[in-house]
Motif scaffolding. Sequence first.
Motif, mmCIF file in Angstrom:
data_model
loop_
_atom_site.group_PDB
_atom_site.id
_atom_site.type_symbol
_atom_site.label_atom_id
_atom_site.label_comp_id
_atom_site.label_asym_id
_atom_site.label_seq_id
_atom_site.Cartn_x
_atom_site.Cartn_y
_atom_site.Cartn_z
ATOM 1 N N HIS A 1 0.099 4.849 -3.995
ATOM 2 C CA HIS A 1 0.681 5.938 -3.208
ATOM 3 C C HIS A 1 0.589 5.660 -1.709
ATOM 4 O O HIS A 1 1.516 5.998 -0.955
ATOM 5 C CB HIS A 1 -0.026 7.254 -3.532
ATOM 6 C CG HIS A 1 0.536 8.421 -2.781
ATOM 7 N ND1 HIS A 1 1.723 9.029 -3.128
ATOM 8 C CD2 HIS A 1 0.080 9.078 -1.669
ATOM 9 C CE1 HIS A 1 1.981 10.015 -2.278
ATOM 10 N NE2 HIS A 1 0.998 10.067 -1.391
ATOM 11 N N ALA A 2 -0.494 5.037 -1.284
ATOM 12 C CA ALA A 2 -0.647 4.720 0.140
ATOM 13 C C ALA A 2 0.447 3.761 0.597
ATOM 14 O O ALA A 2 0.979 3.889 1.705
ATOM 15 C CB ALA A 2 -2.027 4.121 0.397
ATOM 16 N N SER A 3 0.784 2.801 -0.267
ATOM 17 C CA SER A 3 1.864 1.870 0.063
ATOM 18 C C SER A 3 3.208 2.592 0.092
ATOM 19 O O SER A 3 4.040 2.351 0.978
ATOM 20 C CB SER A 3 1.900 0.732 -0.959
ATOM 21 O OG SER A 3 2.996 -0.127 -0.716
ATOM 22 N N ALA B 1 3.707 5.638 0.855
ATOM 23 C CA ALA B 1 3.748 6.460 2.068
ATOM 24 C C ALA B 1 4.167 5.640 3.287
ATOM 25 O O ALA B 1 4.845 6.152 4.184
ATOM 26 C CB ALA B 1 2.388 7.112 2.306
ATOM 27 N N THR B 2 3.783 4.358 3.318
ATOM 28 C CA THR B 2 4.170 3.518 4.459
ATOM 29 C C THR B 2 5.665 3.219 4.461
ATOM 30 O O THR B 2 6.210 2.832 5.501
ATOM 31 C CB THR B 2 3.397 2.192 4.449
ATOM 32 O OG1 THR B 2 3.738 1.440 3.273
ATOM 33 C CG2 THR B 2 1.896 2.426 4.490
ATOM 34 N N GLU C 1 -4.166 6.326 -7.153
ATOM 35 C CA GLU C 1 -2.958 7.147 -7.074
ATOM 36 C C GLU C 1 -1.746 6.232 -6.966
ATOM 37 O O GLU C 1 -1.734 5.311 -6.144
ATOM 38 C CB GLU C 1 -3.013 8.084 -5.861
ATOM 39 C CG GLU C 1 -4.090 9.150 -5.949
ATOM 40 C CD GLU C 1 -4.043 10.099 -4.762
ATOM 41 O OE1 GLU C 1 -3.475 9.710 -3.718
ATOM 42 O OE2 GLU C 1 -4.549 11.219 -4.885
#
Length: 450
Positions: free
Chosen positions: A437-439, A441-442, A314
């Motif tokens: 996407h995880a990055s 989000a941070t 993602e």
Amino acid sequence: MTSALLSKYRDWVTALGIAIFALILRFWRLGSIKGFIFDEIYYAKDAHSLLQHGVEIDAITNEASFVVHPPIGKWIIAAGIKLFGFNEFGWRAGAAIIGTASVLLMYFTAKKLFNNYALSVGAALLISFDGLHLVHSRTALLDIFLMFFLQTTFFFLISARHWLTGISLGLALSTKWTGLYYMCAFLLFVLYVDYRSHKSAEDASPARKMIITNFPSRIFQYLILPILIYISSYVGWFINRNGWSRSWADEKDGTFTFIPAVFRSWWHYQFEILQFHTSLTDAHPYSANPWSWLILGRPTSFYYETGAACGAKECSQEVLALGTPLLWWAAAIALVVAIGMWIARREWKLGVLLLSVGAGYLPWFINQKRTTFYFYTLAFEPFLLLTLVYVAWVFLNSARDAKELSIRRYLLGIGLVIVALNFLYFLPLYLGISIPHASWATHMWFPSWI
């Protein structure tokens, strides 16, 4: 070679070095994000129309567009389109050039204010490390042009070059009406300076001397001249009968028929613009109340997509108009400190900096129902950052001995490095680089940033 000449060369070499760094960031993959970003859909198209018709014409309906901002900023966008074509790079090039120039100007403005090489370097680096400034330097919106003309206005003001100040004010006003606030603020400031000058000279009646000696020229320089430039910026509208409301007064009777119809039509058009600005209350997902601006309560997302490849399952690709958080929060704290300093000692440099921040910020509190956006802060950002530099200047000058001065310089250097690291952390969101996407989000430190 004299020391003054060496210092001048050093200033230019340093300022140009920082500007080249800023230029690279602003032009790197400038046209990589395809299509119109945020309000580019209005300003890029309007700029293209100015090149073709001299006025803003809707390309689909072939009818006049109702445009609520003056033409100067769009003409700068149009210059980029003329040079590089009607494409993403072309309509963003003008903003990138002006954004780079503003970094250069920041150095010399700080040098003029503080006469300190290190602080001038720091001021130029701070604005080049700011995300909001970078995003607007890579987007075809009007705010970067407004900011630059206000910067030049400020530089000429503190240099006591009043005619150039008036010209710059006119260019700012001809980009966005925000320039009107600065016209009023700087007119009052320069009249006060004139009054103080006569008082220091022990004139019998300093107010009367100011009114007789200075008032007429200041009114022309800070009020009439900018308005004349503003009217002149509509030259395409005046000579082209296809502009919005261009023929409004042609067959209308009334009290003011002795005024040529074209000027009555233009005045009507300006009134329509005023009505738009005073009645704009439409809901918008990224609207932000001025109370939240300095703490970055609701930044504006200019672009967001999930399809671009990033090497993860993602991905998120965003252009977020967000000031570098640690820089802005430090500047907000410095602003509070600076207000306290000014109350304690009415120093003119700090006074004009606070006036410049207030002229761009405080008017937005008047109509709390109006739709507003965080990126409106760009107009006064240079003055906010210079206020931060002013506090640093006082911090250095209050050192009791050489050892303490060295420690304080070291602390300020660490602060600059922290700001740079914070800027690098958010850089993918400023440049529109696709990341996991995880990055992404941070990077969303608060829910209101999403």
